[in-house]
Design a protein around this motif. Sequence first.
Motif, PDB file in Angstrom:
ATOM      1  N   ARG A 305     -13.392   7.749 -14.843  1.00  0.00           N
ATOM      2  CA  ARG A 305     -12.584   8.947 -14.569  1.00  0.00           C
ATOM      3  C   ARG A 305     -11.545   8.737 -13.468  1.00  0.00           C
ATOM      4  NH1 ARG A 305     -17.672   9.443 -12.608  1.00  0.00           N
ATOM      5  NH2 ARG A 305     -17.936   9.894 -10.369  1.00  0.00           N
ATOM      6  N   ASN A 306     -11.725   7.739 -12.620  1.00  0.00           N
ATOM      7  CA  ASN A 306     -10.773   7.495 -11.537  1.00  0.00           C
ATOM      8  C   ASN A 306      -9.758   6.407 -11.862  1.00  0.00           C
ATOM      9  OD1 ASN A 306     -11.862   9.406  -9.634  1.00  0.00           O
ATOM     10  ND2 ASN A 306     -13.608   8.026  -9.368  1.00  0.00           N
ATOM     11  N   GLU A 307      -9.752   5.918 -13.106  1.00  0.00           N
ATOM     12  CA  GLU A 307      -8.788   4.913 -13.540  1.00  0.00           C
ATOM     13  C   GLU A 307      -7.542   5.625 -14.054  1.00  0.00           C
ATOM     14  OE1 GLU A 307      -6.741   1.912 -13.988  1.00  0.00           O
ATOM     15  OE2 GLU A 307      -8.808   1.423 -13.433  1.00  0.00           O
ATOM     16  N   ASP A 308      -6.550   5.789 -13.165  1.00  0.00           N
ATOM     17  CA  ASP A 308      -5.409   6.642 -13.476  1.00  0.00           C
ATOM     18  C   ASP A 308      -4.546   6.131 -14.627  1.00  0.00           C
ATOM     19  OD1 ASP A 308      -5.968   8.603 -11.641  1.00  0.00           O
ATOM     20  OD2 ASP A 308      -4.793   7.688 -10.032  1.00  0.00           O
ATOM     21  N   PRO A 395     -11.503   5.575  -4.413  1.00  0.00           N
ATOM     22  CA  PRO A 395     -11.019   6.694  -5.232  1.00  0.00           C
ATOM     23  C   PRO A 395     -11.662   8.003  -4.797  1.00  0.00           C
ATOM     24  CG  PRO A 395     -12.583   5.344  -6.465  1.00  0.00           C
ATOM     25  CD  PRO A 395     -12.295   4.613  -5.199  1.00  0.00           C
ATOM     26  N   THR A 396     -10.869   9.041  -4.772  1.00  0.00           N
ATOM     27  CA  THR A 396     -11.371  10.373  -4.433  1.00  0.00           C
ATOM     28  C   THR A 396     -11.621  11.147  -5.716  1.00  0.00           C
ATOM     29  OG1 THR A 396      -9.101  11.204  -4.246  1.00  0.00           O
ATOM     30  CG2 THR A 396     -10.161  10.420  -2.230  1.00  0.00           C
ATOM     31  N   GLU A 397     -12.741  11.818  -5.759  1.00  0.00           N
ATOM     32  CA  GLU A 397     -13.103  12.573  -6.949  1.00  0.00           C
ATOM     33  C   GLU A 397     -12.208  13.797  -7.092  1.00  0.00           C
ATOM     34  OE1 GLU A 397     -14.980  11.484  -9.101  1.00  0.00           O
ATOM     35  OE2 GLU A 397     -16.282  10.020  -8.125  1.00  0.00           O
ATOM     36  N   LYS A 398     -11.775  14.051  -8.312  1.00  0.00           N
ATOM     37  CA  LYS A 398     -10.957  15.216  -8.618  1.00  0.00           C
ATOM     38  C   LYS A 398     -11.620  16.025  -9.718  1.00  0.00           C
ATOM     39  CE  LYS A 398      -6.498  13.180  -7.301  1.00  0.00           C
ATOM     40  NZ  LYS A 398      -7.064  11.967  -6.727  1.00  0.00           N
TER      41      LYS A 398
END
Length: 536
Positions: A305-308, A395-398
């Motif tokens: 989920r943090n792989e933009d 990475p920061t969770e969004k």
Amino acid sequence: MDGALRIVLFSVVFLVSQIHCQEAILHISGDSTDRDYCIVYNQSWTPLSETLDNATQYPLVNLTSTVLCNASGVSPDVVKGKAVVVLRGDCNFSQKALVAQSLGATTLLIASDQVMVTPSANASEYAKVKIPLALMRHRDFLEAQQVFGEEMQVKLYAPPYAKIDPSIAVILLIAMVTVVLGGLWSGACEKDRLNSGTAGRGGGESKADSGELSLYSPLKVVIFVAMMCGMLVLMYFFYNILVYVIIAIFCLASASALFSCLDAVMDKMGCGTLSFSVRNWNFSVRSIVLAAVCITIAVIWGVYRNEDRWIWILQDLLGIAFCLNFMKTISLSNFKICVILLTLLLVYDVFFVFITPFFTKNGVSIMVQVALGPDASGEKTQGNMVEIPAEPQAPTEKLPVVMRVPRFSAWAQNLCVMQFSILGYGDIIIPGLLVAYCSRFDVWVNSPKRIYFVSSCIAYYVGMILTFAVMLLSGMGQPALLYLVPFTLITSAVLAACRGEMRTFWAGTTYEVLDSSREPLLPEGRTVHAVDGERC
């Protein structure tokens, strides 16, 4: 002729909207390869070329053994006519630039291990510096050394990006397709219920055979909005804990929603189901395969989920399914409930976007803080200043509550930090519930050409266009419901009034619900089938 004028007008608007960002590109080339790296500059120094072809190429000299606060130890013959890279030190940027300029250097690159901010100086210093100056990541320079060795040729250029980014059109397309499909799906389900003679069991706030839930009570709508406010405030104060709860819930809910959507598509296509039994348990092969696919997609999103760079595709896919299933499952029983719900959520949206910044410590609205995460740097920077991490950050969770599409034209920005255009799920679901009600009302009154549904979709489209227009003109995010709610509500109300159907449109279904027995009350002397043509 008219078409040509429109093209010219659009071209003028597009060119006028071209703006320069503070991120630029360092193009390094060697004998057989080349690479691009992120740099941060300030146009108040010497401006950079806008294209790679027009940029001047210089040999790069490695002076990272010094911070170049003075010219001692550096021979002018070594740097004359070349670009130099030095370390960031205690002296200011203008001092470094003046020293490099006095030595005959053509470009100054400052390798930084700290957060890269837009290099600035006193206004009087800018005129003295005649060479380009930019910051780059120290780790990028070390990587370039490993790839190219000491023989590097560099070009610096800052491509302008269009303020009207194509990603906005993609976001608009996603929103429109989701709202239209959700409305059509809701209307089709209502038509199926009428044809099967089960409409009499679906009028209240109870789950019908299809699993839908109809809201009829204004009090419960108010309670629902109050709970949303409370949840948003809790997310603001306990973000680091609750974000994982929301992520887990989203994985489960989106996988279930995707299954529901794909299963409906399979039914529409006429795909048969092969079943088998194990110890008196019946299993459908189609359902098992679909469940495996949906769970796999949700798990992949959860892991990456943090792989933009690419995960936004899966997030948007799951988000579309989530919105569609929500619009199909939750139905508003009448226009009165639509007005109450949408008006309350409009106030909710405006308050948490525009009013809460006056109460927060960092001046960022609670809505933006929760939607973008605690380090919503894009909203915190001042004016033209940018902040780019020099080292890899954890990475920061969004929260997975927005549609995300990369900004296609912002090449330099995406090289530094991935930039996205976003649209919240609520900006699709909330007006979508009204669109779904209009679609069902078309079925109830057998309106020609789905006039209520089509009109509400057009109103939603116009509201979205106005939202993006105001956002681009103001340069700041907008609460989309501020524009979507008035457009959709007013359009639907005016249409019903013009057609003389406002009373039935306001009251919605003719079925009321007794809290005790939960049985529908029919108009006097009527039966379920007798009111089939009067479902308004």
